[in-house]
Scaffold this motif. Structure first.
Motif, PDB file in Angstrom:
ATOM      1  N   ALA A  22      -9.413   1.944  -3.328  1.00 35.26           N
ATOM      2  CA  ALA A  22      -8.371   1.729  -2.324  1.00 35.26           C
ATOM      3  C   ALA A  22      -8.568   2.690  -1.157  1.00 35.26           C
ATOM      4  O   ALA A  22      -8.853   3.861  -1.343  1.00 35.26           O
ATOM      5  N   THR A  23      -8.394   2.160   0.043  1.00 34.94           N
ATOM      6  CA  THR A  23      -8.436   2.997   1.237  1.00 34.94           C
ATOM      7  C   THR A  23      -7.125   3.769   1.319  1.00 34.94           C
ATOM      8  O   THR A  23      -6.143   3.415   0.653  1.00 34.94           O
ATOM      9  N   PRO A  24      -7.052   4.803   2.141  1.00 36.48           N
ATOM     10  CA  PRO A  24      -5.786   5.546   2.267  1.00 36.48           C
ATOM     11  C   PRO A  24      -4.620   4.652   2.708  1.00 36.48           C
ATOM     12  O   PRO A  24      -3.500   4.823   2.236  1.00 36.48           O
ATOM     13  N   ALA A  25      -4.889   3.691   3.589  1.00 38.07           N
ATOM     14  CA  ALA A  25      -3.823   2.794   4.040  1.00 38.07           C
ATOM     15  C   ALA A  25      -3.350   1.902   2.893  1.00 38.07           C
ATOM     16  O   ALA A  25      -2.144   1.667   2.736  1.00 38.07           O
ATOM     17  N   GLN A  26      -4.298   1.412   2.086  1.00 28.68           N
ATOM     18  CA  GLN A  26      -3.929   0.587   0.950  1.00 28.68           C
ATOM     19  C   GLN A  26      -3.157   1.407  -0.074  1.00 28.68           C
ATOM     20  O   GLN A  26      -2.189   0.929  -0.654  1.00 28.68           O
ATOM     21  N   GLN A  27      -3.583   2.633  -0.288  1.00 33.15           N
ATOM     22  CA  GLN A  27      -2.898   3.500  -1.239  1.00 33.15           C
ATOM     23  C   GLN A  27      -1.476   3.790  -0.779  1.00 33.15           C
ATOM     24  O   GLN A  27      -0.543   3.786  -1.571  1.00 33.15           O
ATOM     25  N   ALA A  28      -1.302   4.006   0.524  1.00 32.04           N
ATOM     26  CA  ALA A  28       0.029   4.264   1.069  1.00 32.04           C
ATOM     27  C   ALA A  28       0.927   3.042   0.875  1.00 32.04           C
ATOM     28  O   ALA A  28       2.105   3.170   0.525  1.00 32.04           O
ATOM     29  N   GLN A  29       0.373   1.851   1.096  1.00 32.69           N
ATOM     30  CA  GLN A  29       1.131   0.614   0.919  1.00 32.69           C
ATOM     31  C   GLN A  29       1.512   0.430  -0.549  1.00 32.69           C
ATOM     32  O   GLN A  29       2.632   0.039  -0.866  1.00 32.69           O
ATOM     33  N   ASP A  31       1.922   2.815  -2.768  1.00 34.54           N
ATOM     34  CA  ASP A  31       2.955   3.804  -3.074  1.00 34.54           C
ATOM     35  C   ASP A  31       4.316   3.352  -2.556  1.00 34.54           C
ATOM     36  O   ASP A  31       5.345   3.540  -3.207  1.00 34.54           O
ATOM     37  N   LYS A  32       4.316   2.758  -1.360  1.00 38.82           N
ATOM     38  CA  LYS A  32       5.562   2.263  -0.777  1.00 38.82           C
ATOM     39  C   LYS A  32       6.123   1.119  -1.619  1.00 38.82           C
ATOM     40  O   LYS A  32       7.329   1.041  -1.858  1.00 38.82           O
ATOM     41  N   MET A  33       5.237   0.242  -2.097  1.00 39.26           N
ATOM     42  CA  MET A  33       5.676  -0.866  -2.955  1.00 39.26           C
ATOM     43  C   MET A  33       6.303  -0.318  -4.238  1.00 39.26           C
ATOM     44  O   MET A  33       7.346  -0.809  -4.681  1.00 39.26           O
ATOM     45  N   LYS A  34       5.681   0.685  -4.843  1.00 42.05           N
ATOM     46  CA  LYS A  34       6.222   1.273  -6.076  1.00 42.05           C
ATOM     47  C   LYS A  34       7.593   1.891  -5.820  1.00 42.05           C
ATOM     48  O   LYS A  34       8.518   1.708  -6.608  1.00 42.05           O
TER      49      LYS A  34
END
Length: 106
Positions: A22-29, A31-34
């Motif tokens: 996962a890219t940092p942007a995907q990881q941030a998304q 985390d936001k979903m969780k």
């Protein structure tokens, strides 16, 4: 031949695994979903209420995550200043080009 196939297999698996990271942007998304998903589950919302809550939660941008305004270089600031004037005056294409040319040269 067997000795060559094992290292090639390992290299192939490593290259494939890079596509799944996962890219940092995907990881941030993610985390936001969780974070958004834990709240409605604890409240026991219905399907429609859950969907509305998730939509609002995912659209919201936290204030801490807002990127600070980038400092402009002198050339970028000059472009910004010169560009604001023709917009307010409503100049046509040729008039705007002439204005921008003289403004940026000064």
């Amino acid at each position: 031949m067997k000795m060559l196939s094992v290292p090639l297999l390992v290299v192939g698996l490593l290259l494939c695994a890079q596509g799944f990271a996962a890219t940092p942007a995907q990881q941030a998304q993610q985390d936001k979903m969780k974070a958004c998903n834990t709240d409605p589950q604890s409240k026991g919302l219905t399907k429609d209420a859950h969907n509305a809550f998730m939509s609002n939660c995912l659209k919201a941008t936290p204030a801490a995550a807002a990127a600070p305004e980038k400092k402009l270089t002198p050339q970028q600031q000059k472009m910004k200043d010169c560009n604001a004037d023709p917009k307010s005056k409503g100049l046509t294409k040729d008039q705007r080009n002439a204005f921008m040319s003289t403004c940026l040269k000064s």
